[in-house]
Design an enzyme around this catalytic site. Structure first.
Site, short mmCIF file in Angstrom:
data_model
loop_
_atom_site.label_atom_id
_atom_site.label_comp_id
_atom_site.label_asym_id
_atom_site.label_seq_id
_atom_site.Cartn_x
_atom_site.Cartn_y
_atom_site.Cartn_z
N HIS A 268 0.83 -1.22 0.00
CA HIS A 268 0.00 0.00 0.00
C HIS A 268 0.86 1.26 0.00
O HIS A 268 0.56 2.23 0.70
CB HIS A 268 -0.95 0.00 1.21
CG HIS A 268 -2.04 -1.02 1.14
ND1 HIS A 268 -3.18 -0.85 0.39
CD2 HIS A 268 -2.17 -2.24 1.71
CE1 HIS A 268 -3.98 -1.91 0.52
NE2 HIS A 268 -3.37 -2.78 1.30
N ASP A 331 -0.92 -4.74 6.05
CA ASP A 331 -1.92 -5.61 5.41
C ASP A 331 -1.61 -5.85 3.93
O ASP A 331 -0.94 -5.05 3.29
CB ASP A 331 -3.31 -4.97 5.52
CG ASP A 331 -3.36 -3.57 4.91
OD1 ASP A 331 -2.44 -2.79 5.20
OD2 ASP A 331 -4.29 -3.27 4.14
N GLU A 332 -2.14 -6.93 3.45
CA GLU A 332 -2.17 -7.24 2.01
C GLU A 332 -0.85 -6.97 1.31
O GLU A 332 -0.82 -6.43 0.21
CB GLU A 332 -3.28 -6.40 1.33
CG GLU A 332 -4.66 -6.71 1.86
CD GLU A 332 -5.74 -5.78 1.30
OE1 GLU A 332 -6.81 -6.29 0.98
OE2 GLU A 332 -5.51 -4.57 1.20
N SER A 333 0.24 -7.41 1.94
CA SER A 333 1.57 -7.17 1.35
C SER A 333 1.88 -8.29 0.36
O SER A 333 2.88 -8.99 0.51
CB SER A 333 2.62 -7.07 2.45
OG SER A 333 2.35 -5.96 3.25
N HIS A 334 1.02 -8.43 -0.63
CA HIS A 334 1.16 -9.55 -1.57
C HIS A 334 2.37 -9.39 -2.47
O HIS A 334 2.82 -10.35 -3.08
CB HIS A 334 -0.10 -9.69 -2.43
CG HIS A 334 -1.37 -9.71 -1.62
ND1 HIS A 334 -1.49 -10.45 -0.46
CD2 HIS A 334 -2.55 -9.06 -1.78
CE1 HIS A 334 -2.72 -10.26 0.03
NE2 HIS A 334 -3.36 -9.41 -0.73
#
Ligand code: TNX
Length: 520
Positions: A268, A331-334
């Site tokens: 992000h 979060d969501e550290s893909h």
């Protein structure tokens, strides 16, 4: 003849007893529509008359309590058209007074608890701490109603009885995403006022994301100059100068609300990566991003400059933030490999600690080695929640299926998303943080927070529509013991709050599941 005598008696009685002290309709404090529901309420069936002759008295010698008294008077005057004055109490205040005091509060009310005693002659609010008085004056604001038995305009009353009240959880919050769409200082102040009315004590600001960096960092000025220059949909974006951020922090503190700043990382982060090429592993800055995808950006976890950058950002923001927490996202550290993610989070925790703050992160941070005072904000993964408590960390409950107030109410809601669920007002109310995740008990939980993501929300009106009427319910979940909460009773109190939404000019969703009262 008999009738005539009866009429004379009634007229005589009406002349002796001022109408406002003896309402025709009996009052019942236990039926008042207070949200969050107080812990104990007993009614004595009378009423305190409130009008422009009422005076608010406060303990002498405290500017802080004087300010709380003034806040109460200002709000009552604005909503009821009254002219109530505030004074420091010299002797025991007499009839017609509302007294705010830090003496005689009794014990064990804690930081935010209060007792409220209403008789025909006086309203007395007592607390151990100023924050308790501030929470208590919200109860008073909600108790004031028109005195229907008095012909006089400007006659109001408060049902008599006693309330003893304190919160179940110490952290009761809302998150506002000012990154996907930017919201200016005045909008944030409005949100703070709404939160205060429901005894919420924390506002978490999501200050950075792929689409925009929203807080001035003096040592990295391009973050806002470039990274703050747009938003979802390509509009012009914006950011808070450090002065403006401090103004928000101060306004929140005046409402006994703590600001939790969030800088989301390592994912992000497109807005930061676009502003400084050296933060990218390939040394090249990407374009600014104005879409709504997630999970494609990452700070370069292997570069030393990344940690210099984070150190500067955490240092500058922490210096402006009196509250105990710094939210590091996570979060969501893909786009970050898990073997890079774990040491990254560990190192960022050290940086946050160095600047005297406690870490909060989205539940994924539980993959790392959490410090015992770190907090995992549970939005999606029960497994992460269990990992966090196994490490001795605490949980902040924000389950997306219940607490995400950016979710649509139903299929026809014109704003919001629905990837987690459609969340009608009863769905967002009907859950208990202490039983929601098997294995996570009340003692593991610091509280609840309702996140407001803003991919689809562009103006204050939109925020209001998603907040109301769900936010009052989340506030009650955080404040009121679970045993005292049930939807069928709550919906009647919520229905009574339509009048407050209208008074405050709030754009709310008139859910068909709430028996709204016609406005009088
Ligand atoms: C997931 S919840 C996200 C956000 C989005 C949100 C939209 C979380 C920690 N991450 O980036 O804005 O969904 O509902």
């Amino acid at each position: 003849m008999k009738n005539f005598r009866l009429i004379v008696v009634i007229i005589a009685a009406a002349m002796i007893i001022p109408a406002s002290c003896k309402p025709k309709e009996p009052t019942d404090l236990t039926k008042a529509g207070i949200i969050p529901r107080p812990v104990t309420v007993t009614s004595t069936g009378e009423a305190f008359a409130l009008n422009s002759r009422t005076t608010v008295y406060v303990d002498a010698g405290s500017d802080e309590i004087l300010k709380i008294g003034q806040y109460l008077a200002d709000r009552l005057n604005a909503s009821a058209g009254l002219d109530i004055a505030v004074q420091e109490a010299q002797a025991e205040p007499g009839k017609g007074s509302i007294l705010l005091t830090l003496s005689d509060a009794g014990n064990n009310l804690g930081e935010e608890g209060y007792t409220l005693t209403v008789t025909r002659n006086q309203v007395k609010l007592a607390a151990e701490k100023p924050a308790g008085l501030f929470r208590g004056i919200q109860t008073i604001r909600q108790l004031v109603e028109k005195d229907a038995s008095s012909g006089e305009p400007g006659s109001f009353m408060i049902a008599s009885g006693t309330i003893t009240d304190q919160p179940e959880y110490s952290y009761r919050g809302m998150m506002l995403d000012v990154s996907r769409h930017f919201f200016g200082v005045e909008d944030v102040k409005k949100v703070i006022e709404y939160l205060a009315f429901y005894k919420i004590n924390t506002l978490h600001l999501h200050l950075s994301d792929d689409q925009g960096w929203r807080i001035e960092i003096k040592s990295w000025p391009n973050l806002t100059v470039h990274g703050g220059s747009t938003q979802v949909g390509g509009g012009e974006g914006g950011f808070y100068t450090q002065e403006q951020y401090s103004d928000i922090v101060k306004y929140a503190a005046d409402h006994y609300i703590t600001i939790v700043p969030e800088i989301d990382m390592p994912g992000h982060t497109n807005a930061a990566l676009a502003s400084y090429p050296e933060l990218n592993c390939n040394g090249k800055a990407p374009e600014l991003y104005t879409g709504t995808e997630v999970g494609f950006s990452s700070l370069c976890t292997g570069k030393e400059i990344t940690y210099k950058f984070i150190d500067d950002v955490v240092r500058e923001i922490s210096a402006l933030t009196p509250g105990p927490f710094f939210h590091i996202g996570g979060d969501e550290s893909h786009a970050t490999k898990v073997e890079d993610y774990i040491p990254f989070i560990n190192r960022v925790q050290d940086i946050v600690e160095k600047y005297g703050k406690q870490v909060i992160g989205w539940d994924e941070i539980a993959l790392a080695t959490l410090k015992p005072n770190s907090v995992a904000q549970c939005w999606a993964s029960e497994e992460n929640a269990l990992k966090a408590i196994a490490q001795g960390a605490k949980i902040l409950m924000s389950p997306a299926k219940k607490a995400y107030i950016d979710m649509q109410y139903d299929k026809s809601t014109p704003l919001g998303l629905h990837w987690a669920a459609y969340i009608e007002v009863d769905d967002s109310y009907n859950w208990d943080p202490a039983t929601y995740i098997p294995g996570v008990a009340k003692e593991n939980i610091i509280g609840v927070e309702a996140p407001m993501w803003t991919e689809t929300l562009t103006k204050l009106d939109d925020i209001e529509f998603m907040m109301f009427p769900r936010l009052p319910g989340i506030a009650e979940i955080g404040w009121t013991p679970a045993a005292l909460r049930n939807w069928d009773e709550y919906k009647l109190r919520l229905a009574l709050h339509g009048r407050f939404f209208e008074e405050m000019d709030i754009n709310y969703y008139k859910s068909p599941r709430v028996p709204w009262q016609e406005s009088k």
